[in-house]
Design an enzyme around this catalytic site. Structure first.
Site, mmCIF file in Angstrom:
data_model
loop_
_atom_site.group_PDB
_atom_site.id
_atom_site.type_symbol
_atom_site.label_atom_id
_atom_site.label_comp_id
_atom_site.label_asym_id
_atom_site.label_seq_id
_atom_site.Cartn_x
_atom_site.Cartn_y
_atom_site.Cartn_z
ATOM 1 N N GLN A 49 0.967 -1.163 0.037
ATOM 2 C CA GLN A 49 -0.016 -0.146 -0.364
ATOM 3 C C GLN A 49 0.825 1.304 0.084
ATOM 4 O OE1 GLN A 49 -2.277 -0.587 3.498
ATOM 5 N NE2 GLN A 49 -0.523 -1.296 4.716
ATOM 6 N N HIS A 61 -10.728 4.227 18.936
ATOM 7 C CA HIS A 61 -10.050 2.621 19.314
ATOM 8 C C HIS A 61 -10.975 2.495 20.820
ATOM 9 C CE1 HIS A 61 -7.095 3.686 16.006
ATOM 10 N NE2 HIS A 61 -7.352 2.643 16.085
ATOM 11 N N ASP A 108 -1.380 -0.452 13.241
ATOM 12 C CA ASP A 108 -0.897 0.671 13.847
ATOM 13 C C ASP A 108 -0.925 0.428 15.260
ATOM 14 O OD1 ASP A 108 -3.571 0.747 14.798
ATOM 15 O OD2 ASP A 108 -4.505 2.330 13.213
ATOM 16 N N ASP A 134 -1.391 -8.530 10.741
ATOM 17 C CA ASP A 134 -1.528 -7.345 9.513
ATOM 18 C C ASP A 134 -0.879 -7.746 8.421
ATOM 19 O OD1 ASP A 134 -2.519 -4.387 9.852
ATOM 20 O OD2 ASP A 134 -0.688 -4.930 8.402
ATOM 21 N N ASP A 188 -1.775 -12.484 5.059
ATOM 22 C CA ASP A 188 -2.995 -12.242 4.436
ATOM 23 C C ASP A 188 -4.259 -12.733 5.348
ATOM 24 O OD1 ASP A 188 -4.859 -11.186 2.432
ATOM 25 O OD2 ASP A 188 -3.520 -11.733 0.911
ATOM 26 N N ALA A 189 -5.072 -11.792 5.794
ATOM 27 C CA ALA A 189 -6.259 -12.521 7.124
ATOM 28 C C ALA A 189 -6.982 -13.516 6.521
ATOM 29 C CB ALA A 189 -6.927 -11.011 7.229
ATOM 30 N N ASP A 241 -10.610 -5.213 11.961
ATOM 31 C CA ASP A 241 -10.396 -3.626 11.806
ATOM 32 C C ASP A 241 -9.591 -3.456 10.428
ATOM 33 O OD1 ASP A 241 -10.205 -1.055 11.988
ATOM 34 O OD2 ASP A 241 -8.678 -0.865 13.526
#
Ligand SMILES: Cc1cc2nc3c(=O)[nH]c(=O)nc-3n(C[C@H](O)[C@H](O)[C@H](O)COP(=O)(O)OP(=O)(O)OC[C@H]3O[C@@H](n4cnc5c(N)ncnc54)[C@H](O)[C@@H]3O)c2cc1C
Lengths: 506, 498
Positions: free
Chosen positions: B234, B264, B288, B308, B342-343, B360
Site C-alpha cells: 500500500q 479505538h 497501527d 496485519d 493475509d487475513a 479492523d
C-alpha cells in the site's frame, strides 16, 4: 546539446518510479502433455507388444477423464471396488486436468461447472458428496467470486460478456428478440441437462440447420449479435455458429435458469473435481496405460494395454468414442463424430499487467479476437493481495475445418503460438511481455465433440447409448455436446448399468 | 571566476530537477497513479525544456541580464510551485490544468538556462571546454538533487519547503551572478533589489510554510508530509499539522491522533469489557497498534495475536518515535505476537481460539478488500471464537454509508451470528459504526478499565441507539460471489460531498 541532460533526467526519473526502458523479459515454456504422438500410434494402427500378462477385473474402465472417473465414483460409492481405470496419460482427468506451480494451481482445459439445475441429479449428488452443496446451499467459496466477467470493446471494459456498450437500436431489438425466443424454448422443457432427459422430436428440425442459418431466419444480422452468438459457440463447442447445429446453439442459451448464481469454479478449474474423485477412487486408477485393443470374448471382453491383457466382464468405454473403430475389433466406422481442435496455454505472470485501470476479473474476453481470452487462476484465491498469477488462455481453433486445424497444430512450433498469444493480449495489456515469464502450451487435436448439424439426433449416436451390451460407452461425446454434466451423467449411468447386470449375475 | 561559474551550473541543474520531482511526487500523492503522473510530467517538462532551448536563440543581447531574470522567475515560480499546487488541489477544480501549465512554464525557463550559460562563457574558454565543463556540472547537479530529494528533502523538509529551498538557491544564483558579472552588467542595483525581494519572499515562505499549508488544511495532504512510502502492499502517508498526526493508507484516512482514542476505545471496550475473564485476543488488521494499546489495558489478557498484511506498517509502528508514543509502544509488549499475513488464508489455516476478535480492516473500497467483509470470511473468523467469545467489526459510517453499514450487519447475521450494532462520533471521521457479533447473548459491560477518555459505563447504552437517519435498512448480505458491498459502498460515498 541537450540530449545528454535529457537522457539523464529520463533515466533518473525512471529509476525513481521503477519503470520504463525495461527490455522484455525472457519468456520460457514449451508444449506440454502432448498426446498427439500416442494418438497417431492408434490411428496408424502401429504394432503393439503382445500380451505377456493377464489380469482379471469384472469391470474395466477405459479412459480416466470425468466420464471414466465418475463411473468409478459410482461403483465405489455402491461398494463395488473390483475394477480398474486405464488412463493413457501420466495424469488422470482428461479435459479436467490441472497443473500447479509455486503461485497457484491452474486448469488445463475445463474450468467451471454451472450451478446444476434440478434435473442434473447425479451432479447434485456428487457436489453433496464433495461438500459443495450443503443443506441446499452452495458453498460460497466454490461459487465464482465477483467480479466475474469483463469484455474489452472500443478501448474500454464492460461488465459481463454480452455486448452492452455502443449498441444501436437495431442491435438492442435483435438481442431482445432472441431473448424472447429463448425464453419460449426454455419454457418448453426440451433443452435439458443432461440432454437425454429432454430431446424429444419436438424440435428435431432445429438439428437440420446451422445455428447461423437459424439466426438469419430470425432476422438477426446485427454484427454484435452475431459476434456474441459465435462467441458462445466457440466457447462451448469450439465451433463457429455456421458449423453448429441450431439445436445445440439454442441449447446453450435455454438449458439453464436465467437467475442462477455461480458458476462453480476453483483455482485449478474442474481439476479440483478430478482431485476429489481421485481421493476416492485413485487406488483403482492406472496411469500411462494406453489401451490399444479391445476384443469381445464369451464372458465379456479383453482389454489390452501395454503388455497386459485385462480380462473383464464389462468394459466401460469412457475414452473419446471416435477411438472405438481403432480399438474395438470389428467396430464399424463412425460418421457423426466430429471434434473441434483447441489450444490452451498457461501463462505465468510475475506481476499484473496494465489493465487500463480495471480490477481483475475471473474471465476476460476481447471483442473481435479470434481467441476466447483468459481465466485468472488466482481469482478464487482468498488472499487480498495478489502479485503474481497464472492466466489460462483459451483458443478454440474454429476457423477452417478440424482437419486443417489439427495440421496447423502439428506444423507450428511453440514460438509461433507464444507470439500469437502475446500479440492477442497486447491489444489490451500493452506491457504484458514485461509481466509474463512462462508460457506452456497444450495442443488438443480432438479436444471436444462438436455438435455439428444433424449430430444431436444422430441415429448412430443413439445406438451407441444402448445399454444392452457388455461394452458400454460413456464419454461426454455421446451427448454431442462436451460439458461436465454430460460426462458425469454417462459415466454414472454406465456404472449403474454394470452394477445392475453384475447383481443380476450373482 | 571559472569554478564559481560552474558551481552555478551545478546549482541551476539541481533546481531544475527538483522542481520536476516535486511536481511528479505531489501529483502522485494527490491524484495517485504514480506511473502515469511521473511519465506525463517528465514528458511535458522535457518538451518544455526543448521549447526553452529553441527560444534561447532569440535572446541576443544582454545575456547575463536576462539570465539573472530567468533565475529570479524560476526561483519564484519553482519555489512556490509546491505550495501553489497544494492550494490548487484544495481550492480549485483545475488541479491538472494548473499542474501542467506550471510544469510547462518551469520547463521553458529551465530549458533557457544552459544554452544561455554556455553562450555567456563561450568567449572565455574554448568551445569544447565549454561543452565539457558545463555538461559535467549539469550532470553532477542533477545527480546531487536526485539523491538529496528522496533521502533528505522529502523526509526532513516536506515538499513545500523543499521547493522553496531550491527557489532560494535559484535566487541566490541570480544575486551571485550580479557580482560575478558586475563588469558587464548595467543596472545592477535594480537587479540586486529584485533578488533581495525574491529571497525575502522565499525566506518568509520557508519559515511560514506551516501557515501556508494550513490554509489548505481542509485538504487531505495539505499538512506536512512527514513520511510517504510505497510498501509492497500500500501507499502509506503520515502527515502532521501541529500536534495532529494523520495516517493515510492509499489516500484513505486511517486515524487522526487528535481523536483516534474515540475510535479505538469504542472499537475495543464495549465488547472486550463484556467478555468474562478474557485471556486471548485476536486483532485482524490494525497494524497501527492503537487497538492493541486499548486491549493491553486489561491485565488479565495473556496474549494478543496481531495479524496485519504489511510488515512495514507493523515495523513502522514499533519503531517510529512519534508513532510508538501514540500507541504506547503497544507492539513491543511481550504479550503481543505480530504475524504479517493475509487475513483470510490465515484465519482459514489457524486453529487457535480467542475470547475476543477485533476485525479492523480498511473500508471495502475494492473487490479484494471486499472479500474480508463476506459471510464466508465471518464464518471462518467465528470458528475461532471461544464459547464466551465476542467479535467486533469496524463497519464504516452508518451515516454516510448507511446501506453499507447495514449490509455488513446483515452479512454477520447470515454468517450465523447475533449482532449488536453501535456507533460513535469521531470528529475526523464523522459518525462511525461497529458491529459486535457473538454466538451467545451480549450484555453491555458494567465496568471498564480506568483511564478511558471517551467510553464510560453510563454512556454505553446510548451507543446502541440509532436515530432515524441511521436507522436499520433491509440489505442483502455480502458474499464472495456477489460482492454487493463494494458497489454499495461506492454509491454511498458518491452521494456524500467531501
Ligand atoms: C479447452 C476446453 C475447455 C473446456 N471447458 C469446460 C468447462 O469449463 N466446463 C465444462 O463443463 N466443460 C468444459 N469442457 C468440456 C470437457 O470436455 C468436459 O467437461 C469433460 O471434462 C469431458 O470428460 P470426458 O471424460 O467425457 O472426456 P475426456 O476428458 O476427453 O476424457 C477421456 C480420457 O480418456 C483417455 N484416453 C483416450 N484414449 C485412451 C486410450 N486409448 N487408452 C486409455 N485412455 C485413453 C484420455 O487421456 C482422457 O483422460 C472443456 C473442454 C475443452 C477441450
Amino acid at each position: 546539446m541537450k540530449v545528454g541532460r535529457r537522457k539523464f533526467l529520463r533515466a533518473g526519473s525512471a529509476a525513481l518510479v521503477g519503470l520504463a526502458l525495461k527490455t522484455d523479459r525472457p519468456i520460457t515454456g514449451s508444449f506440454v502433455n502432448d498426446s498427439l504422438q500416442m494418438g497417431h500410434l492408434l490411428r496408424d494402427r502401429a504394432a503393439f507388444p503382445p500380451a505377456r500378462r493377464i489380469e482379471k477385473f469384472p469391470v474395466v474402465i477405459v479412459g480416466g477423464g470425468i466420464a471414466g472417473l465418475s463411473a468409478a465414483w459410482r461403483l465405489h460409492k455402491r461398494g463395488f471396488t473390483d475394477f480398474v481405470v486405464l488412463e493413457m496419460n501420466p495424469q488422470a482427468g482428461g479435459n479436467a486436468r490441472w497443473g500447479e506451480n509455486e503461485i497457484t494451481a491452474y486448469p488445463w482445459a475445463a474450468h467451471y461447472v454451472p450451478v446444476p439445475g434440478p434435473k442434473a441429479a447425479y451432479v447434485r449428488e456428487l457436489f453433496e458428496d464433495l461438500g459443495v452443496l450443503k443443506n441446499g446451499q452452495w458453498e460460497e467459496r466454490n461459487l465464482c467470486f465477483a467480479p466475474q466477467e469483463r469484455l474489452f470493446l472500443y478501448g474500454r471494459w464492460q461488465d459481463g460478456l454480452e455486448p452492452a456498450i455502443g449498441l444501436t437500436q437495431k442491435d438492442r431489438d435483435q438481442f431482445q428478440h432472441l431473448e424472447e425466443l429463448f425464453a419460449k424454448f426454455r419454457a418448453s422443457g426440451e433443452f435439458t441437462i443432461p440432454l437425454e432427459l429432454g430431446r424429444s422430436s419436438q424440435y428435431e428440425d432445429l438439428d437440420r440447420l446451422s445455428f447461423a442459418d437459424w439466426l438469419q431466419q430470425q432476422g438477426c444480422d446485427s454484427r454484435l449479435v452475431n459476434w456474441y452468438m459465435n462467441y458462445a459457440c466457440r466457447d462451448d463447442y469450439g465451433a463457429l455458429a455456421k458449423d453448429t447445429s441450431a439445436w445445440a446453439g439454442v441449447h446453450y442459451f435455454c438449458s439453464r435458469e436465467t437467475e442462477e448464481k455461480g458458476p462453480l469454479t476453483w483455482p485449478e478449474g474442474n481439476g479440483w473435481i478430478t482431485r476429489r474423485l481421485l481421493e476416492r477412487v485413485g487406488e483403482n486408477v492406472r496411469i500411462s496405460q494406453m489401451v490399444h485393443r479391445i476384443a469381445e470374448t464369451k464372458r465379456g471382453a479383453s482389454v489390452f494395454a501395454g503388455d497386459t491383457e485385462f480380462q473383464s466382464e464389462f468394459v466401460i468405454f469412457a475414452a473419446p468414442t471416435f477411438l472405438a473403430p481403432y480399438l474395438v475389433e470389428g467396430f464399424p466406422r463412425l460418421r457423426d463424430f466430429t471434434y473441434s481442435s483447441w489450444l490452451t496455454a498457461n501463462l505465468t505472470l510475475e506481476r499484473l499487467p496494465d489493465s487500463r485501470g480495471a480490477e481483475p476479473t475471473w474471465d476476460t474476453v476481447f471483442l473481435d479476437s479470434p481467441t476466447l481470452g483468459y481465466v485468472d487462476a488466482t481469482h478464487q484465491s482468498l488472499r487480498t493481495h495478489i502479485e503474481r498469477t497464472v492466466w489460462t488462455f483459451y483458443w478454440a481453433l474454429a476457423d477452417g475445418t478440424p482437419a486443417q486445424n489439427r495440421q496447423l497444430l502439428l506444423d507450428k512450433d511453440w514460438n509461433y503460438w507464444k507470439e500469437a498469444i502475446l500479440h492477442d493480449l497486447e491489444r489490451v495489456h500493452s506491457d504484458v511481455r514485461q509481466c509474463v515469464s512462462r508460457i506452456d502450451v497444450m495442443r488438443m487435436g480432438h479436444a471436444m465433440i462438436r455438435p455439428a448439424v444433424g449430430s444431436v439426433f444422430s441415429a448412430e449416436r443413439r445406438r451407441l447409448t444402448s445399454r444392452h451390451t457388455r461394452l458400454l460407452f460413456a464419454n461426454s461425446d455421446l451427448s454431442s455436446i462436451s460439458i461436465f454434466e454430460e460426462a458425469q451423467y454417462h459415466g454414472v449411468l454406465a456404472a449403474q448399468t454394470v452394477l445392475d447386470n453384475l447383481h443380476g449375475h450373482r | 571566476m571559472g569554478i564559481l561559474l560552474f558551481i552555478s551550473v551545478l546549482l541551476v541543474a539541481a533546481c531544475g530537477l527538483i522542481y520536476e520531482l516535486v511536481a511528479g511526487t505531489l501529483a502522485s500523492y494527490l491524484v495517485g497513479d504514480s506511473v502515469f503522473q511521473f511519465s506525463t510530467i517528465i514528458g511535458t517538462y522535457l518538451f518544455a525544456m526543448g521549447i526553452g532551448s529553441a527560444l534561447s536563440r532569440y535572446l541576443n543581447r544582454g545575456l547575463v541580464y536576462r539570465f539573472v531574470w530567468i533565475e529570479l522567475l524560476l526561483g519564484v515560480i519553482g519555489g512556490f510551485s509546491s505550495a501553489l499546487l497544494m492550494m490548487a488541489f484544495a481550492f480549485t477544480q483545475g488541479f491538472e490544468l494548473i499542474l501542467y501549465a506550471l510544469v510547462m512554464v518551469m520547463g521553458v525557463l529551465v530549458g533557457l538556462e544552459i544554452p544561455l550559460l554556455m553562450r555567456i562563457v563561450r568567449d572565455r574558454y574554448e568551445f569544447r571546454d565549454v561543452i565539457a565543463h558545463v555538461l559535467t556540472f549539469d550532470y553532477l547537479g542533477a545527480l546531487g538533487a536526485s539523491l538529496l530529494f528522496p533521502i533528505l528533502l522529502v523526509p526532513r523538509l516536506g515538499l513545500v519547503r523543499s521547493a522553496m529551498l531550491f527557489g532560494l538557491v535559484n535566487a541566490g544564483v541570480a544575486l551571485w551572478t550580479t557580482y560575478l558579472f558586475r563588469a558587464e552588467l548595467s543596472g545592477t542595483r535594480t537587479l540586486r533589489v529584485a533578488c533581495l525581494v525574491v529571497l525575502c519572499a522565499l525566506g518568509v515562505g520557508m519559515a511560514d510554510a506551516r501557515r501556508i499549508t494550513a490554509t489548505a488544511e481542509d485538504n487531505i495532504y495539505a499538512d506536512d508530509i512527514i513520511l510517504a512510502r510505497d510498501t509492497r502492499y500500500q501507499h502509506v502517508v503520515l502527515t502532521r499539522f501541529k500536534d495532529d498526526l494523520r495516517l493515510f493508507l492509499n489516500s484513505h484516512l486511517q486515524f487522526s491522533s487528535r481523536d483516534e482514542y474515540r475510535y479505538h476505545e469504542a472499537l475495543i471496550h464495549p465488547g472486550l469489557a463484556a467478555v468474562p475473564a478474557p485471556r486471548r485476543v485476536l486483532v485482524l488488521g490494525g497494524g497501527d497498534g492503537l487497538a492493541v494499546r486499548e486491549i493491553l489495558k486489561y491485565p488479565q489478557i495473556e496474549s494478543i495475536t496481531l495479524v496485519d498484511l504489511d510488515p512495514e506498517m507493523t515495523k513502522l509502528f514499533s519503531t517510529h518515535p512519534m508513532l510508538t508514543k501514540l500507541n504506547d509502544q503497544a507492539l513491543l509488549s511481550p504479550r503481543v505476537h505480530t504475524t504479517n499475513a493475509d487475513a483470510f488464508p490465515w484465519v482459514d489455516s489457524s486453529t487457535e481460539s480467542f475470547d475476543f476478535i477485533v476485525i479492523d480492516f480498511p473500508d471495502p473500497t475494492n473487490y479484494s478488500l471486499g472479500k474480508l467483509y463476506t459471510t464466508a470470511f465471518y464464518r471462518a473468523a467465528a470458528r475461532h471464537l471461544s464459547a464466551q467469545g465476542l467479535m467486533v467489526v469496524q463497519s464504516t459510517s452508518p451515516m454516510f454509508a448507511r446501506d453499507s453499514f447495514w449490509c455488513i450487519a446483515e452479512t454477520l447475521k447470515q454468517a450465523g451470528l447475533e449482532t449488536h450494532p453501535y456507533h460513535v462520533y469521531v470528529p475526523s471521521f464523522g459518525e462511525w459504526g461497529f458491529v459486535l457479533a457473538s454466538t451467545r447473548e451480549y450484555t453491555p459491560p458494567v465496568s471498564l478499565p480506568s483511564g478511558l477518555r471517551f467510553i464510560n459505563v453510563e454512556g454505553l447504552s446510548a451507543l446502541f441507539q440509532f436515530p432515524p437517519d441511521m436507522a436499520p435498512l433491509a440489505m442483502p448480505p455480502n458474499q464472495l460471489n456477489s460482492q454487493v458491498l463494494v458497489r454499495m459502498y461506492e454509491n454511498d460515498w458518491k452521494d456524500v460531498s467531501h
